[in-house]
Scaffold this motif. Structure first.
Motif, PDB file in Angstrom:
ATOM      1  N   VAL A 129       0.714  -1.106   0.046  1.00  0.00           N
ATOM      2  CA  VAL A 129      -0.022   0.028   0.040  1.00  0.00           C
ATOM      3  C   VAL A 129       0.996   1.210  -0.004  1.00  0.00           C
ATOM      4  CG1 VAL A 129      -1.798   1.212   1.220  1.00  0.00           C
ATOM      5  CG2 VAL A 129      -1.759  -1.081   1.051  1.00  0.00           C
ATOM      6  N   LYS A 130       0.377   2.221  -0.823  1.00  0.00           N
ATOM      7  CA  LYS A 130       1.221   3.469  -0.879  1.00  0.00           C
ATOM      8  C   LYS A 130       0.876   4.534  -0.066  1.00  0.00           C
ATOM      9  CE  LYS A 130       2.854   6.824  -4.413  1.00  0.00           C
ATOM     10  NZ  LYS A 130       2.800   7.275  -5.749  1.00  0.00           N
ATOM     11  N   ALA A 131      -0.322   4.494   0.591  1.00  0.00           N
ATOM     12  CA  ALA A 131      -1.037   5.675   1.435  1.00  0.00           C
ATOM     13  C   ALA A 131      -2.102   5.236   1.926  1.00  0.00           C
ATOM     14  CB  ALA A 131      -0.844   7.022   0.627  1.00  0.00           C
ATOM     15  N   ALA A 132      -2.672   5.816   2.720  1.00  0.00           N
ATOM     16  CA  ALA A 132      -3.986   5.746   3.278  1.00  0.00           C
ATOM     17  C   ALA A 132      -4.624   7.093   3.611  1.00  0.00           C
ATOM     18  CB  ALA A 132      -4.151   4.772   4.368  1.00  0.00           C
ATOM     19  N   TRP A 133      -5.889   7.320   3.358  1.00  0.00           N
ATOM     20  CA  TRP A 133      -6.441   8.531   3.686  1.00  0.00           C
ATOM     21  C   TRP A 133      -7.814   8.551   3.837  1.00  0.00           C
ATOM     22  CZ3 TRP A 133      -4.343  12.854   5.252  1.00  0.00           C
ATOM     23  CH2 TRP A 133      -5.250  14.059   5.456  1.00  0.00           C
ATOM     24  N   ILE A 134      -8.205   9.584   5.050  1.00  0.00           N
ATOM     25  CA  ILE A 134      -9.560   9.563   5.029  1.00  0.00           C
ATOM     26  C   ILE A 134      -9.859  10.925   4.762  1.00  0.00           C
ATOM     27  CG2 ILE A 134     -11.388   9.896   7.069  1.00  0.00           C
ATOM     28  CD1 ILE A 134     -10.007   7.356   8.372  1.00  0.00           C
ATOM     29  N   PRO A 135     -10.730  11.240   3.817  1.00  0.00           N
ATOM     30  CA  PRO A 135     -11.297  12.583   3.330  1.00  0.00           C
ATOM     31  C   PRO A 135     -11.922  13.305   4.472  1.00  0.00           C
ATOM     32  CG  PRO A 135     -11.343  11.355   1.537  1.00  0.00           C
ATOM     33  CD  PRO A 135     -11.217  10.325   2.649  1.00  0.00           C
ATOM     34  N   GLU A 136     -11.508  14.735   4.873  1.00  0.00           N
ATOM     35  CA  GLU A 136     -12.097  15.549   6.098  1.00  0.00           C
ATOM     36  C   GLU A 136     -13.458  15.430   5.813  1.00  0.00           C
ATOM     37  OE1 GLU A 136      -9.595  17.789   4.547  1.00  0.00           O
ATOM     38  OE2 GLU A 136      -8.111  16.770   5.569  1.00  0.00           O
ATOM     39  N   ASP A 137     -13.900  15.643   4.515  1.00  0.00           N
ATOM     40  CA  ASP A 137     -15.328  15.891   4.472  1.00  0.00           C
ATOM     41  C   ASP A 137     -16.302  14.589   4.239  1.00  0.00           C
ATOM     42  OD1 ASP A 137     -15.739  18.988   3.424  1.00  0.00           O
ATOM     43  OD2 ASP A 137     -14.102  18.264   2.702  1.00  0.00           O
ATOM     44  N   SER A 138     -15.700  13.424   4.458  1.00  0.00           N
ATOM     45  CA  SER A 138     -16.433  12.160   4.475  1.00  0.00           C
ATOM     46  C   SER A 138     -16.777  12.018   6.078  1.00  0.00           C
ATOM     47  CB  SER A 138     -15.571  10.993   4.042  1.00  0.00           C
ATOM     48  OG  SER A 138     -14.704  10.774   4.836  1.00  0.00           O
TER      49      SER A 138
ATOM     50  N   LEU B  95     -13.898   8.750  -7.637  1.00  0.00           N
ATOM     51  CA  LEU B  95     -15.119   7.794  -7.396  1.00  0.00           C
ATOM     52  C   LEU B  95     -15.986   8.279  -8.024  1.00  0.00           C
ATOM     53  CD1 LEU B  95     -14.798   8.270  -3.265  1.00  0.00           C
ATOM     54  CD2 LEU B  95     -13.395   7.003  -4.697  1.00  0.00           C
ATOM     55  N   SER B  96     -16.516   8.963  -8.698  1.00  0.00           N
ATOM     56  CA  SER B  96     -17.538   9.296  -9.628  1.00  0.00           C
ATOM     57  C   SER B  96     -17.308   8.723 -10.841  1.00  0.00           C
ATOM     58  CB  SER B  96     -17.823  10.740 -10.102  1.00  0.00           C
ATOM     59  OG  SER B  96     -18.160  11.520  -8.813  1.00  0.00           O
ATOM     60  N   THR B  97     -16.172   8.553 -11.465  1.00  0.00           N
ATOM     61  CA  THR B  97     -15.958   8.049 -12.605  1.00  0.00           C
ATOM     62  C   THR B  97     -15.253   6.497 -12.697  1.00  0.00           C
ATOM     63  OG1 THR B  97     -13.586   9.002 -12.682  1.00  0.00           O
ATOM     64  CG2 THR B  97     -15.321  10.200 -13.749  1.00  0.00           C
ATOM     65  N   ARG B  98     -15.047   5.910 -11.587  1.00  0.00           N
ATOM     66  CA  ARG B  98     -14.327   4.666 -11.119  1.00  0.00           C
ATOM     67  C   ARG B  98     -15.155   3.738 -10.460  1.00  0.00           C
ATOM     68  NH1 ARG B  98      -8.034   6.728 -10.791  1.00  0.00           N
ATOM     69  NH2 ARG B  98      -8.225   8.150 -12.614  1.00  0.00           N
ATOM     70  N   VAL B  99     -16.061   4.074  -9.860  1.00  0.00           N
ATOM     71  CA  VAL B  99     -16.885   3.191  -8.921  1.00  0.00           C
ATOM     72  C   VAL B  99     -17.937   2.740  -9.861  1.00  0.00           C
ATOM     73  CG1 VAL B  99     -18.423   2.789  -6.959  1.00  0.00           C
ATOM     74  CG2 VAL B  99     -16.602   4.193  -6.689  1.00  0.00           C
TER      75      VAL B  99
ATOM     76  N   ASP C 110      -4.599  13.182  -6.473  1.00  0.00           N
ATOM     77  CA  ASP C 110      -4.179  13.458  -4.891  1.00  0.00           C
ATOM     78  C   ASP C 110      -5.176  13.215  -4.061  1.00  0.00           C
ATOM     79  OD1 ASP C 110      -3.394  14.597  -2.526  1.00  0.00           O
ATOM     80  OD2 ASP C 110      -3.298  16.703  -3.243  1.00  0.00           O
ATOM     81  N   PRO C 111      -5.256  12.155  -3.149  1.00  0.00           N
ATOM     82  CA  PRO C 111      -6.170  11.746  -2.373  1.00  0.00           C
ATOM     83  C   PRO C 111      -6.659  12.944  -1.197  1.00  0.00           C
ATOM     84  CG  PRO C 111      -4.268  10.421  -1.770  1.00  0.00           C
ATOM     85  CD  PRO C 111      -3.904  11.314  -2.878  1.00  0.00           C
ATOM     86  N   THR C 112      -5.967  13.769  -0.920  1.00  0.00           N
ATOM     87  CA  THR C 112      -6.301  14.651  -0.010  1.00  0.00           C
ATOM     88  C   THR C 112      -6.977  15.865  -0.573  1.00  0.00           C
ATOM     89  OG1 THR C 112      -4.150  16.161  -0.285  1.00  0.00           O
ATOM     90  CG2 THR C 112      -4.118  14.180   1.183  1.00  0.00           C
ATOM     91  N   ASN C 113      -7.160  15.811  -1.897  1.00  0.00           N
ATOM     92  CA  ASN C 113      -7.817  16.875  -2.474  1.00  0.00           C
ATOM     93  C   ASN C 113      -9.413  16.402  -2.846  1.00  0.00           C
ATOM     94  OD1 ASN C 113      -8.955  18.504  -4.801  1.00  0.00           O
ATOM     95  ND2 ASN C 113      -7.050  19.156  -5.374  1.00  0.00           N
ATOM     96  N   LEU C 114     -10.126  16.808  -2.120  1.00  0.00           N
ATOM     97  CA  LEU C 114     -11.602  16.321  -2.313  1.00  0.00           C
ATOM     98  C   LEU C 114     -12.207  16.544  -3.665  1.00  0.00           C
ATOM     99  CD1 LEU C 114     -13.958  15.280  -0.614  1.00  0.00           C
ATOM    100  CD2 LEU C 114     -14.660  17.583  -0.266  1.00  0.00           C
ATOM    101  N   ARG C 115     -11.867  17.649  -4.277  1.00  0.00           N
ATOM    102  CA  ARG C 115     -12.285  17.665  -5.619  1.00  0.00           C
ATOM    103  C   ARG C 115     -11.794  16.597  -6.603  1.00  0.00           C
ATOM    104  NH1 ARG C 115     -11.231  23.209  -8.930  1.00  0.00           N
ATOM    105  NH2 ARG C 115     -12.914  23.926  -7.384  1.00  0.00           N
ATOM    106  N   GLU C 116     -10.728  16.124  -6.541  1.00  0.00           N
ATOM    107  CA  GLU C 116     -10.034  15.087  -7.303  1.00  0.00           C
ATOM    108  C   GLU C 116     -10.597  13.686  -6.771  1.00  0.00           C
ATOM    109  OE1 GLU C 116      -5.896  14.822  -8.135  1.00  0.00           O
ATOM    110  OE2 GLU C 116      -5.789  17.287  -7.915  1.00  0.00           O
TER     111      GLU C 116
END
Length: 484
Positions: free
Chosen positions: A342-351, A415-419, A404-410
């Protein structure tokens, strides 16, 4: 990098970088400090420091939003980073890596100092003088069951045999000047220790520490393995032992530079109603439950003490920064120990701690030959959902590292285009469910069981982005940047 060994030096450092808002007018202790703090989260203002609170002794102060996002847009995670002794410009992913790396280093045990050298014992209140009514404890939200005496303080308890000392954050509501009631969840470490005292029929000694060194508050609010001492882990982060002093009336050591220390015993029955309370999911509470009573017996404090507070709710507060980073670090640690690259793990603040992103490197298929993305997602879920901290996370997304997983826009774009609308997910039925995540049905909360899911969003073939960075030749991009 600098480690701040008390709350005051940390506040001074934030002030020097323009991240403290001094509220010098008198504020009503009922709701004003909490409402100001809540608004400061939502507009990402400097952290409010309240100098004059109605009804309390002159000199007593309140400090809000201690580890939320900074008002400095060039260093949004500065409050968390500086709390942990990291550079203020540290990124969120760098903080997660630091928390995970410290798990594999030897702990540095605390050292005890004499009472005369401990600022936290400059003033000592005993008996009837030891009352919470002396301190500025506001209502956090107007639908709460009472004033919350603990939202960012550290609870210190230990097992009856003294072999396990636990420093943690749990919400504690004021009942009156001599009693509090705290949420003790059986599966959490404080709940496990309380259960041992219940077995022997003796009330549990506790110390509630307000305003210790910022790293103490932060580590108290993140998961580390059971039976590991938070004090030793904090020493590792600081590079030096935490100074502690023996509590005045109980057999516990407490941080010597803390602002306020409340000492007493916890009842062995759930004999008082706690809640409701507005929690990190972003909704006001609506129910209460029977929880143990925290009896107040002794209080010590520094001259002109500062009482810190976290007013949980919609993003972004300490739950969505520090606690989320701690959960991500926990996930990262366990996945790497399972030999997943695993390269990184992140929880977006807005989630609001409802999404966990697991970032895989571009060459993960070479590192795991013969493993499909579906099998990888299944493995990730099997590792994560066995850990106690992941009880809070209902949805995991396995993602590529091309954004960038820390950029909510990205994140939303990916998630919109790959889920996939229907498939490419690993569903784990009958997982343990508690009431804090907000996405389950009432019958699932009652049963304590519900589904969790790992979404496989990994691309079979990497697609180029229709973006400035990937949509034009390098020489064209450079010419544009040079003339921007």
């Amino acid at each position: 990098m600098k480690y701040y060994d008390d709350l005051r030096s940390f506040i001074d450092a934030l002030d020097a970088m323009g991240d403290i808002m001094h509220v010098t007018r008198e504020v009503d202790c009922d709701f004003e400090p909490s409402a100001i703090t809540r608004r400061s989260y939502e507009i990402q203002s400097p952290a409010p420091l309240f100098h004059h609170i109605t009804g309390v002794e002159s000199g007593f102060r309140l400090f809000g939003a201690p580890a939320s996002l900074s008002s400095r847009s060039d260093m949004p995670y500065a409050r968390v980073a500086m709390s942990l002794g990291l550079a203020p410009e540290s990124t969120g992913l760098e903080i997660v890596e630091a928390l995970s790396a410290a798990r594999h280093k030897p702990g540095i045990p605390p050292v005890r100092v004499e009472s005369a050298a401990a600022p936290c014992q400059q003033n000592i209140l005993r008996g009837e003088q030891a009352t919470l009514d002396r301190f500025p404890i506001p209502f956090a939200h107007d639908k709460d069951g009472g004033r919350y005496a603990n939202t960012w303080g550290t609870l210190i308890v230990k097992t009856p045999d003294g072999k396990w000392v636990n420093w943690s954050i749990a919400r504690v509501m004021k009942v009156d000047g001599k009693r509090m009631v705290g949420l003790i969840v059986p599966s959490q470490h404080i709940g496990q220790i309380w259960a041992e005292w219940v077995k022997i029929g003796e009330p549990m000694p506790y110390a509630l520490v307000q305003g210790p060194a910022p790293a103490i508050s932060c580590v108290s609010g993140i998961p580390i393995p059971a039976h590991a001492d938070e004090a030793d882990y904090i020493g590792t982060l600081a590079g030096a032992p935490v100074e502690v002093v023996k509590a005045v009336s109980i057999d516990l050591d407490v941080p010597a530079t803390a602002e306020i220390v409340i000492e007493g015993h916890v009842s062995i029955t759930r004999d008082c109603q706690e809640g409701p309370y507005g929690e990190y999911g972003g909704y006001l509470g609506s129910g209460s439950s029977a929880q143990p009573t925290f009896h107040v017996e002794t209080i010590t404090y520094r001259d002109d003490p500062i009482w810190p507070m976290s007013i949980t709710g919609r993003p972004t507060d300490e739950s969505h920064t520090l606690w989320a980073m701690g959960l991500a670090a926990d996930a990262l640690t366990y996945l790497r120990e399972a030999e997943l690259p695993v390269k990184a793990a992140w929880i977006p603040e807005d989630s609001t701690v409802h999404w966990l992103l697991i970032v895989m490197p571009e060459n993960w298929r070479e590192l795991l030959p013969g493993v499909s993305s579906e099998e990888l997602s299944q493995r990730i879920g099997e590792v994560l959902f066995k850990t106690s901290a992941m009880v809070f996370i209902p949805k995991v997304y396995v993602v590529d590292d091309d954004f960038d997983p820390t950029n909510l826009r990205e994140v939303v774009w990916v998630l919109s285009t790959r889920v996939h609308p229907v498939g490419r997910r690993a569903v784990f039925e009958d997982q343990r469910v508690i009431r804090l995540p907000q996405c389950y049905e009432e019958e699932e909360y009652v049963a304590g069981k519900g589904a969790k899911v790992v979404f496989d969003t990994l691309q079979t073939t990497r697609h180029l982005h229709a973006s400035f960075e990937q949509g034009y030749p390098q020489e064209v991009r450079q010419r544009i940047l040079d003339n921007w």
